[in-house]
Design a protein around this motif. Structure first.
Motif, PDB file in Angstrom:
ATOM      1  N   GLU A  98       0.805  -1.224   0.000  1.00 61.96           N
ATOM      2  CA  GLU A  98       0.000   0.000   0.000  1.00 61.96           C
ATOM      3  C   GLU A  98       0.840   1.277   0.000  1.00 61.96           C
ATOM      4  O   GLU A  98       0.310   2.367   0.204  1.00 61.96           O
ATOM      5  CB  GLU A  98      -0.962  -0.014   1.199  1.00 61.96           C
ATOM      6  CG  GLU A  98      -0.300   0.139   2.543  1.00 61.96           C
ATOM      7  CD  GLU A  98       0.225  -1.161   3.154  1.00 61.96           C
ATOM      8  OE1 GLU A  98       0.736  -1.094   4.282  1.00 61.96           O
ATOM      9  OE2 GLU A  98       0.132  -2.220   2.534  1.00 61.96           O
ATOM     10  N   ARG A 108       2.594   4.587  -1.158  1.00 66.26           N
ATOM     11  CA  ARG A 108       2.319   5.549  -2.230  1.00 66.26           C
ATOM     12  C   ARG A 108       3.499   6.472  -2.509  1.00 66.26           C
ATOM     13  O   ARG A 108       3.582   7.057  -3.574  1.00 66.26           O
ATOM     14  CB  ARG A 108       1.069   6.355  -1.921  1.00 66.26           C
ATOM     15  CG  ARG A 108       1.189   7.279  -0.727  1.00 66.26           C
ATOM     16  CD  ARG A 108      -0.061   8.133  -0.554  1.00 66.26           C
ATOM     17  NE  ARG A 108      -0.132   8.744   0.748  1.00 66.26           N
ATOM     18  CZ  ARG A 108       0.385   9.929   1.060  1.00 66.26           C
ATOM     19  NH1 ARG A 108       1.008  10.620   0.148  1.00 66.26           N
ATOM     20  NH2 ARG A 108       0.271  10.409   2.277  1.00 66.26           N
ATOM     21  N   GLN A 109       4.397   6.606  -1.525  1.00 65.96           N
ATOM     22  CA  GLN A 109       5.571   7.454  -1.704  1.00 65.96           C
ATOM     23  C   GLN A 109       6.762   6.817  -1.012  1.00 65.96           C
ATOM     24  O   GLN A 109       6.617   6.123  -0.007  1.00 65.96           O
ATOM     25  CB  GLN A 109       5.355   8.845  -1.103  1.00 65.96           C
ATOM     26  CG  GLN A 109       4.361   9.671  -1.853  1.00 65.96           C
ATOM     27  CD  GLN A 109       4.165  11.021  -1.207  1.00 65.96           C
ATOM     28  OE1 GLN A 109       4.225  11.154   0.008  1.00 65.96           O
ATOM     29  NE2 GLN A 109       3.905  12.023  -2.016  1.00 65.96           N
ATOM     30  N   GLU A 141       6.979   9.025  -6.281  1.00 64.28           N
ATOM     31  CA  GLU A 141       5.568   8.652  -6.236  1.00 64.28           C
ATOM     32  C   GLU A 141       5.475   7.229  -6.763  1.00 64.28           C
ATOM     33  O   GLU A 141       5.998   6.919  -7.827  1.00 64.28           O
ATOM     34  CB  GLU A 141       4.732   9.576  -7.125  1.00 64.28           C
ATOM     35  CG  GLU A 141       4.703  11.010  -6.679  1.00 64.28           C
ATOM     36  CD  GLU A 141       3.824  11.246  -5.473  1.00 64.28           C
ATOM     37  OE1 GLU A 141       2.870  10.479  -5.268  1.00 64.28           O
ATOM     38  OE2 GLU A 141       4.101  12.198  -4.730  1.00 64.28           O
ATOM     39  N   SER A 146       3.334   3.610  -7.857  1.00 65.52           N
ATOM     40  CA  SER A 146       2.088   3.083  -8.406  1.00 65.52           C
ATOM     41  C   SER A 146       2.256   1.580  -8.572  1.00 65.52           C
ATOM     42  O   SER A 146       3.349   1.033  -8.397  1.00 65.52           O
ATOM     43  CB  SER A 146       1.779   3.742  -9.753  1.00 65.52           C
ATOM     44  OG  SER A 146       2.711   3.323 -10.728  1.00 65.52           O
ATOM     45  N   ALA A 152       2.409   5.123   3.369  1.00 66.73           N
ATOM     46  CA  ALA A 152       1.300   4.306   2.866  1.00 66.73           C
ATOM     47  C   ALA A 152       0.122   5.190   2.459  1.00 66.73           C
ATOM     48  O   ALA A 152       0.065   6.372   2.796  1.00 66.73           O
ATOM     49  CB  ALA A 152       0.873   3.301   3.925  1.00 66.73           C
ATOM     50  N   ARG A 153      -0.820   4.594   1.742  1.00 69.83           N
ATOM     51  CA  ARG A 153      -2.001   5.336   1.280  1.00 69.83           C
ATOM     52  C   ARG A 153      -2.832   5.884   2.434  1.00 69.83           C
ATOM     53  O   ARG A 153      -3.485   6.915   2.294  1.00 69.83           O
ATOM     54  CB  ARG A 153      -2.866   4.447   0.393  1.00 69.83           C
ATOM     55  CG  ARG A 153      -2.127   4.001  -0.848  1.00 69.83           C
ATOM     56  CD  ARG A 153      -3.026   3.424  -1.912  1.00 69.83           C
ATOM     57  NE  ARG A 153      -2.280   2.711  -2.941  1.00 69.83           N
ATOM     58  CZ  ARG A 153      -1.404   3.244  -3.762  1.00 69.83           C
ATOM     59  NH1 ARG A 153      -1.139   4.513  -3.689  1.00 69.83           N
ATOM     60  NH2 ARG A 153      -0.774   2.520  -4.670  1.00 69.83           N
ATOM     61  N   ASP A 154      -2.807   5.226   3.587  1.00 68.67           N
ATOM     62  CA  ASP A 154      -3.569   5.693   4.747  1.00 68.67           C
ATOM     63  C   ASP A 154      -2.811   6.729   5.583  1.00 68.67           C
ATOM     64  O   ASP A 154      -3.286   7.168   6.624  1.00 68.67           O
ATOM     65  CB  ASP A 154      -4.000   4.518   5.625  1.00 68.67           C
ATOM     66  CG  ASP A 154      -2.828   3.741   6.207  1.00 68.67           C
ATOM     67  OD1 ASP A 154      -1.658   4.124   5.985  1.00 68.67           O
ATOM     68  OD2 ASP A 154      -3.082   2.735   6.901  1.00 68.67           O
TER      69      ASP A 154
END
Length: 151
Positions: A83, A85-86, A103, A105, A130-132
């Protein structure tokens, strides 16, 4: 024969046309001033929307223990967090803590290798956000020496 001034003028005209047509990548034009001016790992993570980072085995960082030349220090870092994202690379005692930011993906393998400049011996951090918004890090110390003797 075109002069340097002519070449520069034509290049700027082409860049202007590309920008007007929306063909320049927007992320290349982005600048996160807060992250660039961060003085700590926590500040840099916060600037990218992350929480205070916690250590994790899912973030990998490979750096030399002793760097003979602080101008060129090989660093490899990545994450196995699905998860993420960066991914950030930070050098704690550099004038600018943030060295690199990527970044992520699904189509990108989150493993990178680069040469970074270190002004002095310091801890190096790889931080995955993470995305959260949770942030995880790996840390290694690099000693920058004259001649690699560790003095």
């Amino acid at each position: 024969m075109p002069t340097r001034r002519d070449t520069l003028h034509h290049g700027l005209a082409v860049a202007g046309l590309l920008a007007a047509a929306g063909l320049l990548p927007r992320t290349a034009l982005a600048f996160n001033k807060a992250a660039f001016e961060a003085k700590s790992v926590a500040e840099a993570a916060k600037a990218f929307g992350g929480s205070v980072p916690v250590e994790s085995k899912d973030v990998v960082l490979t750096v030399p223990e002793i760097a003979e030349n602080g101008a060129v220090v090989q660093m490899t870092f990545g994450t196995t967090l699905p998860e993420a994202r960066q991914l950030l690379l930070l050098v704690e005692r550099n004038p600018n803590v943030l060295v690199a930011q990527f970044e992520l993906s699904e189509s990108l393998e989150p493993n990178f290798s680069l040469n970074a400049k270190m002004s002095q011996s310091s801890d190096v951090y790889a931080v995955a956000i993470a995305r959260d918004g949770k942030a995880f890090f790996a840390r290694r110390e690099v000693r920058v020496t004259l001649g690699g003797c560790g003095v």
